[in-house]
Each structure stands twice: as C-alpha cells, then as structure tokens.
Design a protein around this motif. Sequence first.
Motif, PDB file in Angstrom:
ATOM      1  N   ASP A 182       0.822  -1.211   0.000  1.00 58.84           N
ATOM      2  CA  ASP A 182       0.000   0.000   0.000  1.00 58.84           C
ATOM      3  C   ASP A 182       0.853   1.257   0.000  1.00 58.84           C
ATOM      4  O   ASP A 182       0.530   2.250  -0.671  1.00 58.84           O
ATOM      5  N   ILE A 183       1.959   1.211   0.766  1.00 56.25           N
ATOM      6  CA  ILE A 183       2.849   2.377   0.818  1.00 56.25           C
ATOM      7  C   ILE A 183       3.477   2.634  -0.536  1.00 56.25           C
ATOM      8  O   ILE A 183       3.490   3.772  -1.037  1.00 56.25           O
ATOM      9  N   TRP A 184       4.004   1.555  -1.170  1.00 56.78           N
ATOM     10  CA  TRP A 184       4.608   1.713  -2.491  1.00 56.78           C
ATOM     11  C   TRP A 184       3.589   2.167  -3.518  1.00 56.78           C
ATOM     12  O   TRP A 184       3.880   3.010  -4.371  1.00 56.78           O
ATOM     13  N   ARG A 185       2.388   1.613  -3.433  1.00 58.39           N
ATOM     14  CA  ARG A 185       1.341   1.992  -4.391  1.00 58.39           C
ATOM     15  C   ARG A 185       0.997   3.471  -4.248  1.00 58.39           C
ATOM     16  O   ARG A 185       0.767   4.180  -5.239  1.00 58.39           O
ATOM     17  N   GLY A 186       0.956   3.955  -2.996  1.00 59.93           N
ATOM     18  CA  GLY A 186       0.664   5.371  -2.773  1.00 59.93           C
ATOM     19  C   GLY A 186       1.763   6.286  -3.294  1.00 59.93           C
ATOM     20  O   GLY A 186       1.494   7.318  -3.902  1.00 59.93           O
ATOM     21  N   LEU A 187       3.031   5.883  -3.063  1.00 60.71           N
ATOM     22  CA  LEU A 187       4.148   6.698  -3.540  1.00 60.71           C
ATOM     23  C   LEU A 187       4.224   6.708  -5.062  1.00 60.71           C
ATOM     24  O   LEU A 187       4.465   7.757  -5.686  1.00 60.71           O
ATOM     25  N   LEU A 188       4.008   5.531  -5.655  1.00 61.35           N
ATOM     26  CA  LEU A 188       4.124   5.420  -7.106  1.00 61.35           C
ATOM     27  C   LEU A 188       2.884   5.917  -7.844  1.00 61.35           C
ATOM     28  O   LEU A 188       2.891   5.978  -9.077  1.00 61.35           O
ATOM     29  N   SER A 189       1.820   6.240  -7.096  1.00 59.88           N
ATOM     30  CA  SER A 189       0.614   6.750  -7.749  1.00 59.88           C
ATOM     31  C   SER A 189       0.860   8.114  -8.395  1.00 59.88           C
ATOM     32  O   SER A 189       0.078   8.548  -9.242  1.00 59.88           O
ATOM     33  N   TRP A 190       1.953   8.778  -7.991  1.00 60.43           N
ATOM     34  CA  TRP A 190       2.301  10.059  -8.607  1.00 60.43           C
ATOM     35  C   TRP A 190       2.882   9.875  -9.996  1.00 60.43           C
ATOM     36  O   TRP A 190       2.994  10.833 -10.763  1.00 60.43           O
ATOM     37  N   ILE A 191       3.267   8.631 -10.331  1.00 57.88           N
ATOM     38  CA  ILE A 191       3.833   8.342 -11.639  1.00 57.88           C
ATOM     39  C   ILE A 191       2.719   7.917 -12.586  1.00 57.88           C
ATOM     40  O   ILE A 191       1.829   7.148 -12.197  1.00 57.88           O
ATOM     41  N   PRO A 192       2.726   8.410 -13.809  1.00 53.81           N
ATOM     42  CA  PRO A 192       1.631   8.094 -14.745  1.00 53.81           C
ATOM     43  C   PRO A 192       1.514   6.587 -15.009  1.00 53.81           C
ATOM     44  O   PRO A 192       2.504   5.853 -15.001  1.00 53.81           O
ATOM     45  N   THR A 193       0.280   6.155 -15.266  1.00 57.56           N
ATOM     46  CA  THR A 193       0.014   4.776 -15.674  1.00 57.56           C
ATOM     47  C   THR A 193       0.524   4.572 -17.107  1.00 57.56           C
ATOM     48  O   THR A 193       0.416   5.473 -17.940  1.00 57.56           O
ATOM     49  N   PRO A 194       1.089   3.421 -17.476  1.00 58.20           N
ATOM     50  CA  PRO A 194       1.248   2.191 -16.670  1.00 58.20           C
ATOM     51  C   PRO A 194       2.585   2.091 -15.974  1.00 58.20           C
ATOM     52  O   PRO A 194       2.938   1.019 -15.477  1.00 58.20           O
ATOM     53  N   TRP A 195       3.344   3.199 -15.895  1.00 59.05           N
ATOM     54  CA  TRP A 195       4.682   3.127 -15.323  1.00 59.05           C
ATOM     55  C   TRP A 195       4.657   2.871 -13.829  1.00 59.05           C
ATOM     56  O   TRP A 195       5.603   2.296 -13.281  1.00 59.05           O
ATOM     57  N   ASP A 196       3.613   3.299 -13.136  1.00 65.86           N
ATOM     58  CA  ASP A 196       3.535   3.054 -11.695  1.00 65.86           C
ATOM     59  C   ASP A 196       3.533   1.561 -11.392  1.00 65.86           C
ATOM     60  O   ASP A 196       4.255   1.075 -10.523  1.00 65.86           O
ATOM     61  N   GLU A 197       2.719   0.807 -12.158  1.00 68.04           N
ATOM     62  CA  GLU A 197       2.650  -0.639 -11.952  1.00 68.04           C
ATOM     63  C   GLU A 197       3.948  -1.323 -12.386  1.00 68.04           C
ATOM     64  O   GLU A 197       4.445  -2.237 -11.708  1.00 68.04           O
ATOM     65  N   ARG A 198       4.505  -0.886 -13.499  1.00 68.05           N
ATOM     66  CA  ARG A 198       5.749  -1.497 -13.991  1.00 68.05           C
ATOM     67  C   ARG A 198       6.896  -1.296 -13.009  1.00 68.05           C
ATOM     68  O   ARG A 198       7.659  -2.226 -12.720  1.00 68.05           O
ATOM     69  N   ILE A 199       7.041  -0.084 -12.492  1.00 66.44           N
ATOM     70  CA  ILE A 199       8.131   0.196 -11.561  1.00 66.44           C
ATOM     71  C   ILE A 199       7.935  -0.575 -10.265  1.00 66.44           C
ATOM     72  O   ILE A 199       8.899  -1.124  -9.699  1.00 66.44           O
TER      73      ILE A 199
END
Length: 351
Positions: A182-199
């Motif tokens: 959840d923490i990583w998902r929240g931090l990476l939510s600032w990155i555009p899709t689909p890069w948030d999931e890939r990273i």
Amino acid sequence: MFESWQHVPRWLRLSLSFPLFFLNGWLLFILIGYLEPLGTILTTATLFAFLLNFPIRLLEQRGLKRGWATALVFLLALIIIAVLGLILIPIIITQLTEFLKNLPQWLDSGNEQFNYLKKWAISHKIPLDVQQVVTQLADKFSSLLNSLGNQVLEVVTGTIGTILNILFVFVLTIFLVLTGEDIWRGLLSWIPTPWDERIQVSLKQTFEKYFATQGILAIILSIAQTMVFGILQIPYALLFGLTIGLTTLIPYASALTIIIISAFLMFQNFQLGLTALILTIVVGQINDNILAPKLVGGMTGLNPFWIIIALFIGGKIAGILGLLIAVPFTSVLKTNIDILRYSPELKEPDN
C-alpha cells in the motif's frame, strides 16, 4: 499543449526531461542528507523488509495465510538475531580484539620476511626494492582499512547507534512488511500509468530476489570459508570467514577481502597465507561460477562495466548502503529504460 508535446521528436523530449529528473533527484538527495539518519534508517528497514518478505511469500505459496506466515518469519528472525547476539557476535568481537592486538606482531614478522627476501634478491643480484614495495602496500592497506572502518562506523552510528534507532528500524520493518504494498502503491501513484505498476513490479521482484539470493550466497560462502580457515588451523577463522562471506553482498568485494586477509596471513607465515589464498580463491570461484549462476542467473541483466560504475556512484552517494543497493537499483533502472526504448506502443507515431 499535450498534442503539441507529442509532435516533438523523441530525442528532444528525453533531452528536455533529463535536467528536470536530475534537478528533482538532486533536491531529494539534499533533503535526505538534511534529515539524516532518517534516510539511513528508512533504507535499512526497507532492505530488511525485502529480505523478510521473500520467505513470507514462499510460505504463502505453500498455503499458509499471510498473517501466520509473517508471524512465523518474524519469530525465526528474532531467534536468529538472539543466537547471533548471544553466541556468534561475542566470539567475533573477541577474535577481532585479539587480531588487532596481535596485528603489530604480524606486521613485524612480515617485515622480517621481506628483509630476508631483500637479502636474497641482493645475493642473487636481482634489482628488487622490496622495502619500497612493502611501504606502498602498507600505506594502501592502511588507507583502505581506515576508509572502510570510517564508513562502517558511520553506518553503525547512523542506524543502530542508539536504542531509539534500533526501535525505529524494527517498527518500520514491521510496517513495511505488513503494509509495504500500500505504501509503495501510494508513492508510485504520482507516476503516470502504466509506469507506476511497472516500476512497482520491477522493484519488488528485483530487490526481493537479489537480496534473498545474495543473503543465501553470503551464508554459504561464510560457512565454507570458515571451514577452510579452520582446516588450516588459522587463528580467527570465524572472523575471517564471516568477513569474506558478508563482503560478497557487494559485487567483487569478497575478492578484495580474500587478498587482504591472505596478505595479513602471509605476514605471519608466508606459506600458510599462500595456501589460504589459493583455497579461498577456489572456494570463491565455486561460489561465483557454480552456485551464483543457479541462484541469481542473469537476474540483474547488467554488464560488469555498468556494475562497476553503479558501485562507484552508489558508494559516492550513500557509502556502504549505496554499495548494497547500487546493483539492484541499476537493474530496475535498466529494465524500465529498456521498456521505454523497445516497447512498440511507446514508439513515435508515423507522420
């Protein structure tokens, strides 16, 4: 505006984006340095969380619920820490104290052997200035040990120098294991899709597998090298074996450690040190060329040239912790850059 940006050549978009990424990264680095030791504590807790999450996932795959798997792994981790704290660490401290106490005698013995070699060279009319070579090697060893000692001291005082910092690391590790996704998902939510999931996927897979396999290799190498020193009846076998094993966490560092330890042993007994050098290299090669490829394989996907560059930059920025995370971080970076370069949907549209 966005459509106009899409018509800008790809190489120009990347060239304009790089200064922004560099500036933001530099400001983040300054902020982390200002908040130290928070950055070191967070990094240490994150590494522990990655290590603990790997066996938890294995237990989950065998049908155990995550709560029970987490409790079991934490219990085993506490038992291991207790065993290390009560048995191994006192022995290591004792051996280290005795080694430092006897080191001047070893150096004097080494100096006598080099003087004998110098006389032998003179008698055979060989132009060999052994004393100059010895002095240069001693200076390099001294500066290297001082540098490593200072960095280790910084890590220790920055992460476990006080009981409060130990508590912070322990609590943060628990939270990262329980709520890390959840923490990583929240931090990476600032990155555009689909890069948030890939990273997120690449970070999780690379760091978990890298540190789990490196930890296994470090344990195997520590036991094997300790057995070698024990068979040769070398003093401080546990200290030397664990040192070589732990330094394998940093690529190419165990080879340097083997050379340094063997050189110290040669100061006491040249033949014993040479034998130890040969056997430890053989064991290290078995670990690197037989066990490591089976466990790690081509996981990092990095050329040795880039590994060395990554280690240099990581050590320059964050010391020992930087050396530990440099390779997996660079591997994640390379994976996503390759996706950016070769993914068909990211290619420039035809005009």
